[in-house]
Design a protein around this motif. Structure first.
Motif, PDB file in Angstrom:
ATOM      1  N   ARG A 139     -15.665  -0.299   2.776  1.00  0.00           N
ATOM      2  CA  ARG A 139     -16.148  -0.477   4.145  1.00  0.00           C
ATOM      3  C   ARG A 139     -15.108  -1.210   4.980  1.00  0.00           C
ATOM      4  O   ARG A 139     -14.382  -2.065   4.479  1.00  0.00           O
ATOM      5  CB  ARG A 139     -17.440  -1.277   4.139  1.00  0.00           C
ATOM      6  CG  ARG A 139     -18.650  -0.487   3.689  1.00  0.00           C
ATOM      7  CD  ARG A 139     -19.907  -1.297   3.888  1.00  0.00           C
ATOM      8  NE  ARG A 139     -21.104  -0.485   3.711  1.00  0.00           N
ATOM      9  CZ  ARG A 139     -22.340  -0.931   3.944  1.00  0.00           C
ATOM     10  NH1 ARG A 139     -22.523  -2.170   4.348  1.00  0.00           N
ATOM     11  NH2 ARG A 139     -23.384  -0.145   3.764  1.00  0.00           N
ATOM     12  N   GLY A 140     -15.060  -0.884   6.260  1.00  0.00           N
ATOM     13  CA  GLY A 140     -14.169  -1.569   7.178  1.00  0.00           C
ATOM     14  C   GLY A 140     -12.737  -1.109   7.137  1.00  0.00           C
ATOM     15  O   GLY A 140     -11.886  -1.634   7.853  1.00  0.00           O
ATOM     16  N   MET A 141     -12.445  -0.118   6.311  1.00  0.00           N
ATOM     17  CA  MET A 141     -11.071   0.360   6.156  1.00  0.00           C
ATOM     18  C   MET A 141     -10.790   1.573   7.042  1.00  0.00           C
ATOM     19  O   MET A 141      -9.715   1.668   7.649  1.00  0.00           O
ATOM     20  CB  MET A 141     -10.814   0.712   4.686  1.00  0.00           C
ATOM     21  CG  MET A 141      -9.462   1.323   4.405  1.00  0.00           C
ATOM     22  SD  MET A 141      -9.237   1.706   2.635  1.00  0.00           S
ATOM     23  CE  MET A 141      -8.799   0.091   2.012  1.00  0.00           C
ATOM     24  N   ASP A 142     -11.737   2.484   7.116  1.00  0.00           N
ATOM     25  CA  ASP A 142     -11.517   3.744   7.828  1.00  0.00           C
ATOM     26  C   ASP A 142     -11.239   3.488   9.310  1.00  0.00           C
ATOM     27  O   ASP A 142     -12.045   2.879  10.018  1.00  0.00           O
ATOM     28  CB  ASP A 142     -12.752   4.638   7.674  1.00  0.00           C
ATOM     29  CG  ASP A 142     -12.498   6.058   8.131  1.00  0.00           C
ATOM     30  OD1 ASP A 142     -11.318   6.459   8.195  1.00  0.00           O
ATOM     31  OD2 ASP A 142     -13.472   6.774   8.413  1.00  0.00           O
ATOM     32  N   GLY A 143     -10.073   3.931   9.779  1.00  0.00           N
ATOM     33  CA  GLY A 143      -9.696   3.793  11.176  1.00  0.00           C
ATOM     34  C   GLY A 143      -8.886   2.554  11.485  1.00  0.00           C
ATOM     35  O   GLY A 143      -8.383   2.408  12.601  1.00  0.00           O
ATOM     36  N   ALA A 144      -8.740   1.656  10.512  1.00  0.00           N
ATOM     37  CA  ALA A 144      -7.978   0.425  10.756  1.00  0.00           C
ATOM     38  C   ALA A 144      -6.483   0.707  10.750  1.00  0.00           C
ATOM     39  O   ALA A 144      -5.998   1.585  10.037  1.00  0.00           O
ATOM     40  CB  ALA A 144      -8.307  -0.611   9.682  1.00  0.00           C
ATOM     41  N   ALA A 171      -2.956  -0.336   9.609  1.00  0.00           N
ATOM     42  CA  ALA A 171      -2.443  -1.096   8.475  1.00  0.00           C
ATOM     43  C   ALA A 171      -0.958  -1.384   8.631  1.00  0.00           C
ATOM     44  O   ALA A 171      -0.195  -0.526   9.072  1.00  0.00           O
ATOM     45  CB  ALA A 171      -2.689  -0.327   7.182  1.00  0.00           C
ATOM     46  N   ALA A 172      -0.576  -2.583   8.236  1.00  0.00           N
ATOM     47  CA  ALA A 172       0.844  -2.935   8.135  1.00  0.00           C
ATOM     48  C   ALA A 172       1.293  -2.653   6.707  1.00  0.00           C
ATOM     49  O   ALA A 172       0.658  -3.102   5.751  1.00  0.00           O
ATOM     50  CB  ALA A 172       1.049  -4.408   8.473  1.00  0.00           C
ATOM     51  N   GLY A 231       7.140  -2.562   6.660  1.00  0.00           N
ATOM     52  CA  GLY A 231       7.297  -3.098   8.010  1.00  0.00           C
ATOM     53  C   GLY A 231       6.741  -2.196   9.093  1.00  0.00           C
ATOM     54  O   GLY A 231       6.552  -2.642  10.231  1.00  0.00           O
ATOM     55  N   SER A 232       6.465  -0.928   8.751  1.00  0.00           N
ATOM     56  CA  SER A 232       5.896  -0.010   9.736  1.00  0.00           C
ATOM     57  C   SER A 232       4.362  -0.118   9.727  1.00  0.00           C
ATOM     58  O   SER A 232       3.781  -0.883   8.942  1.00  0.00           O
ATOM     59  CB  SER A 232       6.323   1.427   9.444  1.00  0.00           C
ATOM     60  OG  SER A 232       5.775   1.869   8.204  1.00  0.00           O
ATOM     61  N   GLU A 233       3.716   0.643  10.587  1.00  0.00           N
ATOM     62  CA  GLU A 233       2.264   0.657  10.661  1.00  0.00           C
ATOM     63  C   GLU A 233       1.744   2.078  10.521  1.00  0.00           C
ATOM     64  O   GLU A 233       2.440   3.050  10.843  1.00  0.00           O
ATOM     65  CB  GLU A 233       1.768   0.052  11.983  1.00  0.00           C
ATOM     66  CG  GLU A 233       2.019  -1.438  12.120  1.00  0.00           C
ATOM     67  CD  GLU A 233       1.406  -1.993  13.389  1.00  0.00           C
ATOM     68  OE1 GLU A 233       1.152  -1.206  14.323  1.00  0.00           O
ATOM     69  OE2 GLU A 233       1.171  -3.216  13.449  1.00  0.00           O
ATOM     70  N   ALA A 234       0.502   2.196  10.057  1.00  0.00           N
ATOM     71  CA  ALA A 234      -0.142   3.501   9.909  1.00  0.00           C
ATOM     72  C   ALA A 234      -1.648   3.316  10.041  1.00  0.00           C
ATOM     73  O   ALA A 234      -2.174   2.219   9.817  1.00  0.00           O
ATOM     74  CB  ALA A 234       0.203   4.119   8.559  1.00  0.00           C
ATOM     75  N   VAL A 235      -2.322   4.391  10.417  1.00  0.00           N
ATOM     76  CA  VAL A 235      -3.780   4.366  10.534  1.00  0.00           C
ATOM     77  C   VAL A 235      -4.383   4.863   9.235  1.00  0.00           C
ATOM     78  O   VAL A 235      -3.997   5.915   8.717  1.00  0.00           O
ATOM     79  CB  VAL A 235      -4.258   5.251  11.707  1.00  0.00           C
ATOM     80  CG1 VAL A 235      -5.788   5.246  11.784  1.00  0.00           C
ATOM     81  CG2 VAL A 235      -3.659   4.765  13.015  1.00  0.00           C
ATOM     82  N   VAL A 249      -1.100  -2.656   1.614  1.00  0.00           N
ATOM     83  CA  VAL A 249      -1.240  -2.801   3.061  1.00  0.00           C
ATOM     84  C   VAL A 249      -1.993  -4.075   3.438  1.00  0.00           C
ATOM     85  O   VAL A 249      -2.787  -4.613   2.652  1.00  0.00           O
ATOM     86  CB  VAL A 249      -1.978  -1.590   3.673  1.00  0.00           C
ATOM     87  CG1 VAL A 249      -1.204  -0.306   3.450  1.00  0.00           C
ATOM     88  CG2 VAL A 249      -3.398  -1.474   3.106  1.00  0.00           C
ATOM     89  N   SER A 250      -1.757  -4.533   4.642  1.00  0.00           N
ATOM     90  CA  SER A 250      -2.548  -5.596   5.256  1.00  0.00           C
ATOM     91  C   SER A 250      -3.190  -5.034   6.516  1.00  0.00           C
ATOM     92  O   SER A 250      -2.571  -4.239   7.236  1.00  0.00           O
ATOM     93  CB  SER A 250      -1.662  -6.797   5.609  1.00  0.00           C
ATOM     94  OG  SER A 250      -1.143  -7.419   4.451  1.00  0.00           O
ATOM     95  N   TYR A 251      -4.431  -5.439   6.795  1.00  0.00           N
ATOM     96  CA  TYR A 251      -5.143  -4.891   7.951  1.00  0.00           C
ATOM     97  C   TYR A 251      -6.313  -5.788   8.313  1.00  0.00           C
ATOM     98  O   TYR A 251      -6.673  -6.731   7.574  1.00  0.00           O
ATOM     99  CB  TYR A 251      -5.634  -3.470   7.663  1.00  0.00           C
ATOM    100  CG  TYR A 251      -6.681  -3.391   6.557  1.00  0.00           C
ATOM    101  CD1 TYR A 251      -8.040  -3.363   6.864  1.00  0.00           C
ATOM    102  CD2 TYR A 251      -6.312  -3.356   5.217  1.00  0.00           C
ATOM    103  CE1 TYR A 251      -9.000  -3.301   5.869  1.00  0.00           C
ATOM    104  CE2 TYR A 251      -7.263  -3.291   4.217  1.00  0.00           C
ATOM    105  CZ  TYR A 251      -8.600  -3.261   4.540  1.00  0.00           C
ATOM    106  OH  TYR A 251      -9.550  -3.208   3.549  1.00  0.00           O
ATOM    107  N   THR A 252      -6.923  -5.489   9.446  1.00  0.00           N
ATOM    108  CA  THR A 252      -8.122  -6.202   9.885  1.00  0.00           C
ATOM    109  C   THR A 252      -9.341  -5.340   9.603  1.00  0.00           C
ATOM    110  O   THR A 252      -9.412  -4.182  10.051  1.00  0.00           O
ATOM    111  CB  THR A 252      -8.062  -6.516  11.393  1.00  0.00           C
ATOM    112  OG1 THR A 252      -6.902  -7.311  11.662  1.00  0.00           O
ATOM    113  CG2 THR A 252      -9.301  -7.271  11.837  1.00  0.00           C
TER     114      THR A 252
END
Length: 210
Positions: free
Chosen positions: A100-105, A107-108, A89-93, A184-187
């Motif tokens: 690709r597209g993961m670094d810096g996103a 994440a839930a 339930g928390s978030e982290a970078v 994790v889930s992320y954009t």
């Protein structure tokens, strides 16, 4: 007498012309052969030296077949982390760069588990090109895994389905680490795609959201 001289001169001139023509005929095959050899050498050179674009494409082949999202199902024997640094339930970078597209996103956190995580090299079950240094596979995603973790150099059979051809593939353990691993889930930072229940990110690849 003049006629005889004229005829002799004409004959001599014809002989010179014929000799010159004969000399050109003799050199033509060699010239053609050199041209053909040069063309063959250029073809071989082009075949042996792939372009920079082709080299980059080969380097990116590893995760081009990766299923970024998953159903969220995990092995029954996988233990939930008791006191994870990043609770569900928390978030982290993310600072992971194995996709690709993961670094810096941001994440839930969908799941946190205590296990042994492995970097592996494997040959897909369908016989496709070998995948080297794949991150990550957890202990519970290895066929007939016992209680003891595997070590570098051990040969195993994978039961993970993160990538095409992974399930059932023979693999070699490149590295192992006991840690907390996260789903994790992320954009996606490059495509804007929503990635759900991605497996896996290690604790070292996460940092607090500022």
């Amino acid at each position: 007498m003049d006629n005889i001289l004229k005829m002799s001169f004409a004959a001599l001139f014809s002989a010179v012309v014929l000799a010159a023509c004969g000399g050109n005929d003799e050199t033509t095959p060699d010239s053609n052969a050199n041209t053909e050899n040069d063309a063959a050498e250029n073809t071989e050179t082009n075949e042996e030296a792939p372009s920079e674009e082709e080299s980059d494409s080969m380097e990116e082949m590893d995760h081009s077949r990766m299923d970024h999202s998953s159903s969220g199902e995990v092995p029954e024997e996988l233990a939930d982390a008791q006191n994870p640094t990043y609770p569900v339930g928390s978030e982290a970078v993310m600072s992971a760069n194995h996709m690709r597209g993961m670094d810096g996103a941001v994440a839930a956190i969908e799941g946190a588990y205590d296990t042994t995580v492995y970097m592996v090299t494997y040959t897909p079950a369908a016989g496709e090109e070998k995948v080297e240094d794949h991150k990550w596979v957890i202990h519970e995603e290895i066929e007939n895994a016992g209680e003891q973790p595997y070590e570098q150099g051990d040969e195993v059979i994978l039961e993970a389905d993160h990538m095409e051809g992974m399930d059932g593939a023979a693999a070699v353990i490149d590295a192992a680490e006991d840690t907390t691993v996260y789903m994790v889930s992320y954009t996606d930072m490059e495509t804007g795609e929503e990635v759900e229940n991605h497996k896996w990110v290690t604790e070292d690849e996460l940092s607090p959201v500022e």
